[in-house]
Design a protein around this motif. Structure first.
Motif, PDB file in Angstrom:
ATOM      1  N   ALA A  79       0.839  -1.197   0.000  1.00  0.00           N
ATOM      2  CA  ALA A  79       0.000   0.000   0.000  1.00  0.00           C
ATOM      3  C   ALA A  79       0.872   1.245   0.000  1.00  0.00           C
ATOM      4  N   PHE A  80       0.407   2.283  -0.679  1.00  0.00           N
ATOM      5  CA  PHE A  80       1.127   3.549  -0.726  1.00  0.00           C
ATOM      6  C   PHE A  80       0.363   4.584   0.105  1.00  0.00           C
ATOM      7  N   ASN A 107      -0.566   7.425  -0.585  1.00  0.00           N
ATOM      8  CA  ASN A 107      -1.572   8.211  -1.320  1.00  0.00           C
ATOM      9  C   ASN A 107      -2.910   7.472  -1.424  1.00  0.00           C
ATOM     10  N   LYS A 129      -3.922   5.179  -3.339  1.00  0.00           N
ATOM     11  CA  LYS A 129      -4.371   4.819  -4.684  1.00  0.00           C
ATOM     12  C   LYS A 129      -3.977   3.381  -5.016  1.00  0.00           C
ATOM     13  N   LYS A 130      -4.607   2.813  -6.055  1.00  0.00           N
ATOM     14  CA  LYS A 130      -4.454   1.384  -6.316  1.00  0.00           C
ATOM     15  C   LYS A 130      -3.819   1.033  -7.661  1.00  0.00           C
ATOM     16  N   LYS A 141      -1.467   4.922  -8.389  1.00  0.00           N
ATOM     17  CA  LYS A 141      -0.574   4.743  -7.240  1.00  0.00           C
ATOM     18  C   LYS A 141       0.849   5.137  -7.622  1.00  0.00           C
ATOM     19  N   THR A 180       1.213  11.403  -6.964  1.00  0.00           N
ATOM     20  CA  THR A 180       1.404  10.119  -7.641  1.00  0.00           C
ATOM     21  C   THR A 180       2.892   9.812  -7.656  1.00  0.00           C
TER      22      THR A 180
END
Length: 454
Positions: A170-171, A173, A175-176, A224, A257
């Protein structure tokens, strides 16, 4: 009087040229090399520089000396598994040329590493990597304009391990989606698809990318990270222009990003100054990944990632074990510190640049009708041979294989559901023998014409 730096540079130049001539057969088995006096005139340097170069080649068992006579080339043994032995011309392999592997140097470094570290090399080690190697990598990366602290560097079991972890973790931000270049690195594309990771393709050509479209993708709030090979991209072989690298770094910070910059063959730049995306990042949103397997040998299985502060703990939580060989890490540290890495990278960069020049000249000579479109790529190992849409690529690849010319069709470098793909061959000079490149290019041109449906 010459400075030490100029003397060292001249020595490396002489040694590299002699190695090249031996490897390419300019000095055949048993043939006498120029005397020290002749070589001094030939290279415009001191006798001490020539003596030092000959001594190094003799230590490597590339040449041997006969008292009162001179120096002679050693016969080079070839592995019978070499595809070129069977008459094949290999434009497909991405593996480094085995004849360029620094076996003796690295054997020396392994012995030095054992003497220096002794039993500590045979424990589990730090998951982040050998401390002394990470400290060495600080200055090593700085040479590529990647300025990082040792605590932000993680040594991995090949660059692929770093890429795999980044895709799964997981980051911050939230996002995926992973955004990938199309065409792009085939093995990573297949990994992302097999793992069910959300992935989208973004078009890249030999001319570059559409920055306005990239901004739209970043602004969507889905991405991501953007995975890119900014330099000598696989399979295109081209590099981003400076304005593109600066813009990508700026967009990453603007839209939260991340950019994963895979600088897998950074060392093949031949000394030309090149600032990666990482060097333009002012918002700590770029992860720099580098492989050492491509420059030394694949079996080394060592890579490194330079991580932003926000990603360190998450990445290390996924990499809980010291799985990269401590002995290999310690040997690599010695190899870099002793200047062997720099000397070797200059030697192979020169070799690959010569092959790429031969390839370009051959295409110009053989393709009088211009059926193949190729960018001006002079360094690295890859180049895209773009073909007309009417060419039957599968049939062409099969017919080339029957003629003993191995190539990789471009469709493999796209996501499975990516519709707008170009017809091309990825040509690699990594294992192509220089004296057979023109023959191989001529065969490709002939088959392109034959398979071009009217």
């Amino acid at each position: 009087m010459e400075t030490n730096g100029r003397v060292k540079k001249k020595y490396l130049s002489v040694l590299t040229d002699l190695e090249s001539k031996l490897r390419e057969g300019h000095y055949g088995p048993g043939r006498k090399l120029p005397s020290v006096r002749e070589a001094t005139t030939l290279y415009g340097c001191s006798a001490g520089t020539i003596v030092r170069a000959y001594a190094e080649l003799e230590r490597r068992h590339e040449i041997y000396s006969i008292p009162q006579s001179g120096f002679y080339a050693v016969a080079r043994s070839r592995d019978t598994s070499d595809p070129d032995e069977g008459g094949k011309i290999d434009f497909a392999s991405a593996s480094p040329d085995e004849e360029m592997f620094p076996y003796l140097d690295f054997q020396h470094c392994l012995n030095r590493a054992i003497d220096r570290h002794k039993t500590s090399l045979f424990t589990y080690g730090n998951p982040q990597g050998l401390d002394t190697l990470r400290q060495t990598l600080v200055s090593h990366f700085a040479g590529d304009q990647v300025f990082a602290k040792a605590e932000n560097i993680v040594v991995t079991s090949g660059a692929q391990q770093a890429l795999d972890i980044l895709a799964k973790m997981a980051f911050p931000n939230g996002k995926k989606t992973v955004l990938v270049e199309q065409p792009g690195y085939d093995l990573y594309l297949r990994f992302l698809e097999a793992e069910g990771i959300p992935v989208r393709g973004f078009p890249r050509t030999s001319e570059g990318i559409d920055l306005a479209e990239l901004e739209k993708m970043f602004a969507s709030g889905e991405v991501k990270f953007f995975y890119t090979m900014s330099r000598f991209q696989n399979p295109l072989g081209t590099s981003y222009r400076e304005e593109e690298r600066k813009a990508i770094a700026k967009l990453a910070g603007k839209y939260d990003t991340y950019v994963v910059e895979d600088d897998y063959v950074a060392d093949l730049g031949g000394g030309r100054r090149y600032e990666p995306i990482f060097s333009y990042d002012r918002n700590d949103h770029t992860i720099y990944v580098k492989s050492f397997s491509k420059i030394v040998f694949p079996g080394l299985r060592l890579g490194a990632a330079v991580l932003p502060e926000a990603l360190r703990a998450i990445f290390q939580a996924h990499k809980r074990y010291g799985d990269a060989s401590l002995l290999s890490q310690a040997a690599l540290e010695v190899y870099i510190r002793n200047g062997m890495y720099d000397r070797h990278k200059h030697a192979i960069a020169s070799q690959y640049a010569e092959r790429m020049m031969t390839l370009n000249e051959a295409l110009g000579a053989c393709d009088d009708e211009g059926i193949i479109e190729a960018a001006d790529v002079r360094e690295g190992v890859y180049i895209q041979f773009k073909l007309p849409r009417t060419v039957n690529l599968d049939r062409m690849t099969k017919q080339l294989a029957e003629r003993g010319v191995l190539v990789v069709p471009g469709k493999e470098f796209y996501l499975s559901d990516y519709g707008d793909w170009d017809k091309f061959l990825r040509i690699s000079v990594s294992r192509a023998k220089k004296d057979r490149i023109e023959e191989g290019v001529r065969a490709i041109v002939e088959e392109a014409k034959r398979c071009n449906r009217k």
